[in-house]
Design a protein around this motif. Structure first.
Motif, PDB file in Angstrom:
ATOM      1  N   GLY A   1       1.179   1.059   6.723  1.00  0.00           N
ATOM      2  CA  GLY A   1       1.901   1.536   5.541  1.00  0.00           C
ATOM      3  C   GLY A   1       1.053   2.483   4.711  1.00  0.00           C
ATOM      4  N   GLY A   2      -0.245   2.154   4.546  1.00  0.00           N
ATOM      5  CA  GLY A   2      -1.126   3.026   3.795  1.00  0.00           C
ATOM      6  C   GLY A   2      -1.322   4.374   4.469  1.00  0.00           C
ATOM      7  N   ILE A   3      -1.414   4.359   5.802  1.00  0.00           N
ATOM      8  CA  ILE A   3      -1.578   5.623   6.532  1.00  0.00           C
ATOM      9  C   ILE A   3      -0.347   6.508   6.357  1.00  0.00           C
ATOM     10  CG2 ILE A   3      -1.842   6.636   8.827  1.00  0.00           C
ATOM     11  CD1 ILE A   3      -3.496   4.202   9.586  1.00  0.00           C
ATOM     12  N   ILE A   4       0.854   5.899   6.508  1.00  0.00           N
ATOM     13  CA  ILE A   4       2.094   6.671   6.346  1.00  0.00           C
ATOM     14  C   ILE A   4       2.205   7.205   4.916  1.00  0.00           C
ATOM     15  CG2 ILE A   4       4.606   6.525   6.388  1.00  0.00           C
ATOM     16  CD1 ILE A   4       4.351   4.503   8.644  1.00  0.00           C
ATOM     17  N   GLY A   5       1.862   6.341   3.931  1.00  0.00           N
ATOM     18  CA  GLY A   5       1.917   6.795   2.542  1.00  0.00           C
ATOM     19  C   GLY A   5       0.979   7.955   2.281  1.00  0.00           C
ATOM     20  N   GLY A   6      -0.230   7.906   2.860  1.00  0.00           N
ATOM     21  CA  GLY A   6      -1.175   9.002   2.692  1.00  0.00           C
ATOM     22  C   GLY A   6      -0.666  10.296   3.284  1.00  0.00           C
TER      23      GLY A   6
ATOM     24  N   LEU B   1       1.862  15.742   2.524  1.00  0.00           N
ATOM     25  CA  LEU B   1       3.008  16.639   2.743  1.00  0.00           C
ATOM     26  C   LEU B   1       3.631  17.063   1.411  1.00  0.00           C
ATOM     27  CD1 LEU B   1       4.712  14.957   5.832  1.00  0.00           C
ATOM     28  CD2 LEU B   1       3.300  17.022   5.791  1.00  0.00           C
ATOM     29  N   ALA B   2       3.741  16.115   0.456  1.00  0.00           N
ATOM     30  CA  ALA B   2       4.313  16.447  -0.840  1.00  0.00           C
ATOM     31  C   ALA B   2       3.446  17.467  -1.582  1.00  0.00           C
ATOM     32  CB  ALA B   2       4.476  15.173  -1.676  1.00  0.00           C
TER      33      ALA B   2
END
Length: 259
Positions: A192-197, A202-203
């Motif tokens: 989850g942390g990797i995806i959030g990073g 990207l943002a």
């Protein structure tokens, strides 16, 4: 009974820069009485020494002879069964500090002075590990293989239960030695942390792109070419032609009318 002289033992001193004192004791073992003609030989580095062992009394025709070295209250085999034997020294162990779940991990144990070559065994939290995890139901959740000849312990895919304190023991007929305990931690990957990073990166890239587009639309990145073109020579007034004459050496104008 005549004195019997078993094969003599030749040694070469290895300790550098000072004298080496070896003390070999004669003893009475069962019905065999032994003595030595040079009990306290003193030799220098790289010099050979010959140690004698004389059987003065024996009730057996084939006594077993062992040479042992006594140093610092520690006794180790030197010669036994017609073979030189040396106790292993402390092995060098390498254990990874942290490994993610599901990844491969290799633990190393090496010792270079023992003779004959030692065999290696690994322990986790003071529990001996088998050579193959599949051979022991206690380690059915693990997947490792131990090579007792090379000292390598390989986990094909670690799991949380493989975390713990590891150490290795090198042993041969002359004795054994172990390295200090080292901890290996097995941790979960924070998906989850990797995806959030990744989403945050990207943002940020999207905001930077949007800001550049807005700046272009407002003309912040357009080269002001008109400023450069404003310094042209002034145009001629309508109806005036400039003519240069040889006598005047300068310009004069001639009026003309356009109908």
């Amino acid at each position: 009974m005549a004195l019997r002289r078993p094969p003599r033992l030749r040694l070469c001193a290895r300790l550098p820069d000072f004298f080496l004192l070896l003390l070999f004791r004669g003893c009475l073992i069962g019905a065999v009485n032994l003595k030595s003609s040079n009990r306290t030989p003193v030799v220098q580095e790289f010099e050979s020494v010959e140690l004698s062992c004389i059987i003065t009394d024996s009730q057996t025709s084939d006594p077993r002879i062992e040479w042992k070295k006594i140093q610092d209250d520690q006794t180790t085999y030197v010669f036994f069964d017609n073979k030189i034997q040396v106790k292993p020294v402390t092995p060098v162990c390498r254990v990874p500090k942290a490994v993610p779940v599901g990844k491969m991990a290799t633990l190393y144990c090496q010792e270079s002075e023992g003779h004959p070559r030692p065999h290696y065994s690994w322990y986790r939290n003071d529990v001996p590990l088998p050579t193959d995890s599949r051979a022991n139901p206690r380690f059915r959740n693990s997947s490792f293989h131990l090579n007792s000849e090379t000292g390598t312990l390989v986990f094909t895919a670690v799991h949380k239960g493989d975390s713990g304190q590891y150490y290795c023991i090198a042993s041969n007929d002359a004795g054994s030695a172990r390295c200090e305990e080292q901890e290996m931690e097995v941790y979960d990957l924070n998906i989850g942390g990797i995806i959030g990073g990744v989403l945050v990166v990207l943002a940020v890239l999207a905001l930077i792109t949007l800001g550049i587009c807005c700046a272009y639309r407002r003309g912040y990145f357009i080269n002001n070419k008109q400023d450069g073109e404003s310094y042209k020579n002034p145009g001629k007034p309508d109806g005036v032609n400039y003519i240069r004459t040889d006598e005047e050496g300068d310009f004069r104008h001639k009026s003309s009318f356009v109908i």
